[in-house]
Scaffold this motif. Structure first.
Motif, mmCIF file in Angstrom:
data_model
loop_
_atom_site.group_PDB
_atom_site.id
_atom_site.type_symbol
_atom_site.label_atom_id
_atom_site.label_comp_id
_atom_site.label_asym_id
_atom_site.label_seq_id
_atom_site.Cartn_x
_atom_site.Cartn_y
_atom_site.Cartn_z
ATOM 1 N N ALA A 1 0.828 -1.210 0.000
ATOM 2 C CA ALA A 1 0.000 0.000 0.000
ATOM 3 C C ALA A 1 0.857 1.253 0.000
ATOM 4 C CB ALA A 1 -0.938 0.009 1.207
ATOM 5 N N HIS A 2 0.401 2.240 -0.738
ATOM 6 C CA HIS A 2 1.002 3.583 -0.748
ATOM 7 C C HIS A 2 -0.142 4.558 -0.518
ATOM 8 C CE1 HIS A 2 3.384 6.871 -3.165
ATOM 9 N NE2 HIS A 2 2.751 7.357 -2.102
ATOM 10 N N LEU A 3 -0.162 5.168 0.668
ATOM 11 C CA LEU A 3 -1.251 6.057 1.058
ATOM 12 C C LEU A 3 -0.700 7.439 1.392
ATOM 13 C CD1 LEU A 3 -3.123 3.567 3.417
ATOM 14 C CD2 LEU A 3 -3.736 4.137 1.053
ATOM 15 N N ASP A 4 -1.228 8.462 0.750
ATOM 16 C CA ASP A 4 -0.819 9.842 1.005
ATOM 17 C C ASP A 4 -1.822 10.507 1.940
ATOM 18 O OD1 ASP A 4 1.382 9.674 -0.773
ATOM 19 O OD2 ASP A 4 0.043 10.043 -2.470
ATOM 20 N N ILE A 5 -1.305 11.285 2.910
ATOM 21 C CA ILE A 5 -2.165 12.056 3.821
ATOM 22 C C ILE A 5 -1.709 13.512 3.761
ATOM 23 C CG2 ILE A 5 -3.197 12.147 6.111
ATOM 24 C CD1 ILE A 5 -2.203 9.385 6.671
ATOM 25 N N PRO A 6 -2.196 14.289 2.791
ATOM 26 C CA PRO A 6 -1.724 15.673 2.619
ATOM 27 C C PRO A 6 -1.946 16.556 3.836
ATOM 28 C CG PRO A 6 -2.930 14.924 0.671
ATOM 29 C CD PRO A 6 -3.140 13.888 1.736
ATOM 30 N N THR A 7 -3.026 16.327 4.589
ATOM 31 C CA THR A 7 -3.345 17.194 5.725
ATOM 32 C C THR A 7 -2.230 17.230 6.756
ATOM 33 O OG1 THR A 7 -5.692 16.692 5.419
ATOM 34 C CG2 THR A 7 -5.043 17.677 7.520
ATOM 35 N N ILE A 8 -1.561 16.095 6.954
ATOM 36 C CA ILE A 8 -0.474 16.030 7.929
ATOM 37 C C ILE A 8 0.881 15.866 7.245
ATOM 38 C CG2 ILE A 8 -1.922 15.195 9.800
ATOM 39 C CD1 ILE A 8 -0.892 12.372 9.225
ATOM 40 N N ALA A 9 0.915 16.033 5.919
ATOM 41 C CA ALA A 9 2.167 15.983 5.147
ATOM 42 C C ALA A 9 2.935 14.687 5.360
ATOM 43 C CB ALA A 9 3.048 17.183 5.482
ATOM 44 N N GLN A 10 2.227 13.550 5.221
ATOM 45 C CA GLN A 10 2.876 12.249 5.379
ATOM 46 C C GLN A 10 2.468 11.305 4.254
ATOM 47 O OE1 GLN A 10 2.164 10.559 9.260
ATOM 48 N NE2 GLN A 10 3.193 12.228 10.334
ATOM 49 N N THR A 11 3.377 10.396 3.916
ATOM 50 C CA THR A 11 3.126 9.337 2.954
ATOM 51 C C THR A 11 3.468 8.010 3.612
ATOM 52 O OG1 THR A 11 3.466 10.629 0.928
ATOM 53 C CG2 THR A 11 3.922 8.284 0.811
ATOM 54 N N TYR A 12 2.556 7.044 3.492
ATOM 55 C CA TYR A 12 2.763 5.724 4.082
ATOM 56 C C TYR A 12 3.050 4.702 2.980
ATOM 57 C CZ TYR A 12 1.183 7.162 8.706
ATOM 58 O OH TYR A 12 1.091 7.765 9.934
ATOM 59 N N ILE A 13 4.139 3.939 3.141
ATOM 60 C CA ILE A 13 4.459 2.840 2.241
ATOM 61 C C ILE A 13 4.541 1.569 3.084
ATOM 62 C CG2 ILE A 13 6.149 1.857 0.661
ATOM 63 C CD1 ILE A 13 6.866 4.617 -0.232
ATOM 64 N N ILE A 14 3.623 0.642 2.813
ATOM 65 C CA ILE A 14 3.515 -0.583 3.602
ATOM 66 C C ILE A 14 3.838 -1.791 2.718
ATOM 67 C CG2 ILE A 14 2.006 -2.006 5.039
ATOM 68 C CD1 ILE A 14 2.617 0.728 6.231
ATOM 69 N N PHE A 15 4.650 -2.694 3.247
ATOM 70 C CA PHE A 15 5.031 -3.920 2.546
ATOM 71 C C PHE A 15 4.396 -5.131 3.221
ATOM 72 C CE2 PHE A 15 8.401 -0.911 1.717
ATOM 73 C CZ PHE A 15 8.743 -1.131 0.382
ATOM 74 N N ARG A 16 4.120 -6.163 2.425
ATOM 75 C CA ARG A 16 3.770 -7.458 2.981
ATOM 76 C C ARG A 16 5.055 -8.171 3.356
ATOM 77 N NH1 ARG A 16 1.679 -10.995 -0.775
ATOM 78 N NH2 ARG A 16 1.337 -12.410 0.983
ATOM 79 N N ALA A 17 5.044 -8.848 4.503
ATOM 80 C CA ALA A 17 6.243 -9.540 4.969
ATOM 81 C C ALA A 17 5.856 -10.798 5.740
ATOM 82 C CB ALA A 17 7.074 -8.622 5.854
ATOM 83 N N ARG A 18 6.815 -11.725 5.833
ATOM 84 C CA ARG A 18 6.645 -12.946 6.609
ATOM 85 C C ARG A 18 7.628 -12.950 7.771
ATOM 86 N NH1 ARG A 18 5.923 -15.866 1.312
ATOM 87 N NH2 ARG A 18 8.200 -15.935 1.202
ATOM 88 N N LEU A 19 7.194 -13.483 8.911
ATOM 89 C CA LEU A 19 8.103 -13.656 10.036
ATOM 90 C C LEU A 19 9.181 -14.658 9.629
ATOM 91 C CD1 LEU A 19 8.461 -12.768 13.013
ATOM 92 C CD2 LEU A 19 7.288 -14.889 13.661
ATOM 93 N N ALA A 20 10.440 -14.298 9.866
ATOM 94 C CA ALA A 20 11.570 -15.129 9.438
ATOM 95 C C ALA A 20 12.329 -15.667 10.647
ATOM 96 C CB ALA A 20 12.495 -14.320 8.534
ATOM 97 N N GLU A 21 13.267 -16.562 10.376
ATOM 98 C CA GLU A 21 14.075 -17.140 11.455
ATOM 99 C C GLU A 21 14.741 -16.040 12.275
ATOM 100 O OE1 GLU A 21 16.862 -19.828 9.687
ATOM 101 O OE2 GLU A 21 15.332 -21.345 9.258
ATOM 102 N N PRO A 22 14.803 -16.195 13.569
ATOM 103 C CA PRO A 22 14.452 -17.367 14.393
ATOM 104 C C PRO A 22 12.985 -17.420 14.821
ATOM 105 C CG PRO A 22 15.480 -15.723 15.762
ATOM 106 C CD PRO A 22 15.495 -15.158 14.371
ATOM 107 N N TYR A 23 12.113 -16.675 14.117
ATOM 108 C CA TYR A 23 10.671 -16.690 14.371
ATOM 109 C C TYR A 23 10.318 -16.235 15.784
ATOM 110 C CZ TYR A 23 10.935 -19.518 10.166
ATOM 111 O OH TYR A 23 11.232 -19.970 8.908
#
Length: 268
Positions: free
Chosen positions: A164-186
Motif C-alpha cells: 500500500a502507498h497512502l498519502d495524507i496531505p493534511t499532515i504531510a505524510q506518505t505511508y508505504i507498507i510492505f507485505r512480509a513474513r516472520l523469518a528465522e528465528p521466528y
C-alpha cells in the motif's frame, strides 16, 4: 510581459486586485507571464507573484526561526519563480525546504495471523498499529520497513511484496507498507516503543482500537484481498478533517483509490 511600476502600498494592493480580475476573465494572459510589484523609494521589500500564487494563504506556523546556513532570521516568502510560501533567510537568502515525511512499515504474516504492536508512546499510546515509522536517511523504503519492524517488535522479517502507498496531505505524510513474513528465528517481543506485540486472527483484529487511519485502511483492504483470493497493490489519498484525531472513522475518507491485482494468491 513584465509590468514594473513604482507605486505606493495602496496602489500595489489595487494592482494585485486588478490582476486577480484579469486572471479570472483572461486566464491565457497568465500562462507564462509574471508581474513584479516594487514599493516606492526607500522600501526594501519586493513582492513577486503570479496569478497561480495570488490566492495562496500565508502559513500560520513556521518550522524554523533561524537559518541553517548563517544563523540569520527566517521569514515566510514566495521566491521568484516559485508558487509556494518558503522559509527564507533574511540575511543570506537560503531557502529551507520542508517536504512531506515518509512512513514505512510491514504487514507481518505468520501462520495465518497478522502482527500488531501496542504503542508505548504518543500519539495513540495504548492503541494497536502495524510496525512502522519514519524512514531514515541513507536507507531504502524496504530496508526502513524491516528496521522499524525489528525496532518495534524485535522481529526479523522477509519482505514479500509492496502492498500500500497512502498519502495524507493534511499532515504531510506518505505511508508505504510492505507485505512480509516472520523469518528465522521466528521470535518477537515488545521493543522500546511497544507495550506488547501480538498476532491476531483476521476476525480478531481490534479495529475500534487501532491507532491510525492509514493502519485501518490498510488492514481493511488486506482482509478484502484475502476474501477475494488475490492480493492487490493499493494507492490512495486519505482526506482527514483538520485537527481530527488520528483514527476517528467519521473524520477521514479514502479517495482516488487504485487497486492493481498481482499474480500472488492471497493466503492467510
Amino acid at each position: 510581459m513584465l509590468i514594473r511600476r513604482l507605486c505606493t502600498p495602496s496602489k500595489a494592493l489595487r494592482q494585485v486586485w486588478h490582476c486577480q480580475q484579469v486572471a479570472v476573465k483572461c486566464p491565457s494572459l497568465f500562462r507564462a507571464e509574471r508581474f513584479a510589484i516594487h514599493p516606492g523609494p526607500g522600501r526594501t521589500a519586493t513582492a513577486t507573484m503570479s496569478a497561480s500564487t495570488i490566492q495562496k494563504d500565508k502559513p500560520s506556523k513556521m518550522q524554523a526561526k533561524f537559518c541553517k546556513q548563517c544563523g540569520g532570521t527566517i521569514t515566510f516568502s514566495i521566491p521568484e519563480g516559485d508558487q509556494e510560501w518558503r522559509h527564507v533567510c533574511t540575511s543570506c537568502g537560503f531557502i529551507d525546504y520542508y517536504n512531506p515525511k515518509m512512513v514505512v512499515g510491514c504487514i507481518v504474516e505468520h501462520k495465518g495471523k497478522l502482527m500488531l504492536c501496542k504503542r508505548a508512546i504518543d500519539p495513540c499510546k495504548g492503541k494497536w498499529t502495524l510496525p512502522a515509522g519514519f524512514m531514515e536517511l541513507n536507507e531504502s523504503s524496504m530496508a526502513g520497513a524491516r528496521r522499524e519492524t525489528a525496532e518495534e517488535a524485535n522481529a526479523n522479517v522477509e519482505v514479500v511484496a509492496p502492498y500500500a502507498h497512502l498519502d495524507i496531505p493534511t499532515i504531510a505524510q506518505t505511508y508505504i507498507i510492505f507485505r512480509a513474513r516472520l523469518a528465522e528465528p521466528y521470535t518477537y517481543s515488545a521493543g522500546t516503543e511497544s507495550l506488547a506485540v501480538q498476532f491476531f486472527e483476521p476476525h480478531e483484529i481490534p479495529f475500534d482500537q487501532l491507532a491510525f487511519s492509514s493502519v485501518a485502511i490498510t488492514l481493511e483492504h488486506y482482509l478484502q484481498d484475502c476474501k477475494q483470493g488475490t492480493f492487490h497493490i493499493h494507492h490512495g489519498v486519505i482526506d482527514k478533517r483538520p485537527a481530527s484525531s488520528p483514527n476517528d472513522p467519521t473524520t477521514f475518507t479514502l479517495r482516488d483509490h487504485v487497486a492493481i491485482p498481482t499474480q500472488m494468491p492471497a493466503k492467510l
